[in-house]
Design a protein around this motif. Sequence first.
Motif, PDB file in Angstrom:
ATOM      1  N   ALA A 129       0.840  -1.200   0.000  1.00  0.00           N
ATOM      2  CA  ALA A 129       0.000   0.000   0.000  1.00  0.00           C
ATOM      3  C   ALA A 129       0.870   1.242   0.000  1.00  0.00           C
ATOM      4  N   VAL A 130       0.345   2.306  -0.594  1.00  0.00           N
ATOM      5  CA  VAL A 130       1.027   3.600  -0.636  1.00  0.00           C
ATOM      6  C   VAL A 130       0.578   4.427   0.571  1.00  0.00           C
ATOM      7  N   PRO A 131       1.526   4.938   1.375  1.00  0.00           N
ATOM      8  CA  PRO A 131       1.142   5.716   2.554  1.00  0.00           C
ATOM      9  C   PRO A 131       0.939   7.202   2.237  1.00  0.00           C
ATOM     10  N   LEU A 132      -0.168   7.757   2.711  1.00  0.00           N
ATOM     11  CA  LEU A 132      -0.409   9.195   2.647  1.00  0.00           C
ATOM     12  C   LEU A 132      -0.419   9.719   4.079  1.00  0.00           C
ATOM     13  N   VAL A 133       0.505  10.609   4.404  1.00  0.00           N
ATOM     14  CA  VAL A 133       0.592  11.121   5.768  1.00  0.00           C
ATOM     15  C   VAL A 133      -0.428  12.249   5.954  1.00  0.00           C
ATOM     16  N   ILE A 134      -1.360  12.059   6.889  1.00  0.00           N
ATOM     17  CA  ILE A 134      -2.385  13.054   7.174  1.00  0.00           C
ATOM     18  C   ILE A 134      -1.927  13.984   8.289  1.00  0.00           C
ATOM     19  N   ASP A 135      -1.281  13.440   9.294  1.00  0.00           N
ATOM     20  CA  ASP A 135      -0.602  14.265  10.301  1.00  0.00           C
ATOM     21  C   ASP A 135       0.503  13.437  10.937  1.00  0.00           C
ATOM     22  N   GLY A 136       1.388  14.115  11.684  1.00  0.00           N
ATOM     23  CA  GLY A 136       2.556  13.442  12.233  1.00  0.00           C
ATOM     24  C   GLY A 136       3.685  13.389  11.228  1.00  0.00           C
ATOM     25  N   SER A 137       4.666  12.540  11.458  1.00  0.00           N
ATOM     26  CA  SER A 137       5.803  12.435  10.534  1.00  0.00           C
ATOM     27  C   SER A 137       6.410  11.035  10.569  1.00  0.00           C
TER      28      SER A 137
END
Length: 218
Positions: free
Chosen positions: A46-54
């Motif tokens: 799966a491809v990760p999309l960062v919504i918040d955090g790091s």
Amino acid sequence: MTLEKLKQSLPELTDPKLLQAILDKGQVMHLPSGKTLMEPGQFIKAVPLVIDGSIKIMRMDEDGKELFLYYLEEGETCALSLTCCSAAKPSEIKAVVEEDATIIFIPVQIHEQWVDEFKQWKDFVSSTYQQRFREMLIALDAVAFKRMDERLMRYIVTKMKQLKANELHTTHQEIANELGTSREVISRLLKQLEKKKWIELGRNVIYIRDDFEELISK
């Protein structure tokens, strides 16, 4: 996950159909700091999309030594993950949650469909490749051409900006691991910066002057 939060975190994506598809097809996960997302040799599904955090992205050698490459922050995805997805090859990087993060995972098959279906997604993927390539060159230049004291100071600036704070809660060994050197070298260089009164060292914490970036640029 709400549509408004998605719009706020992914400002590059304005196509309502694409945003709705992300909500419908993506898997939302809340992950704590320190959680390992990916190890070298694992296949990326799966491809990760960062919504918040790091997320911290690192390269590892055969002896297990780690070299820091870049951070993934709000609104970003990982070019190396995209590459491994497209080529169906195992990961060559290690990914660890740096700050508590919310991530939407897009299945590989869906990602491949969207590249053809949504122009904005294709452009987003393309811009990710370009941005990460520039960051990889910066990391390569640092290793090849810069002294360790310069690399350490740039590392401190990067962490300040990434954390939006003047306190780095980390150990000398952790910094050494990320910069590919020994704890003794990092401790000696940090002591030199403390003598200049550019930083102050505490127990597993570094206090940094507000004008640190200006000082190292002079």
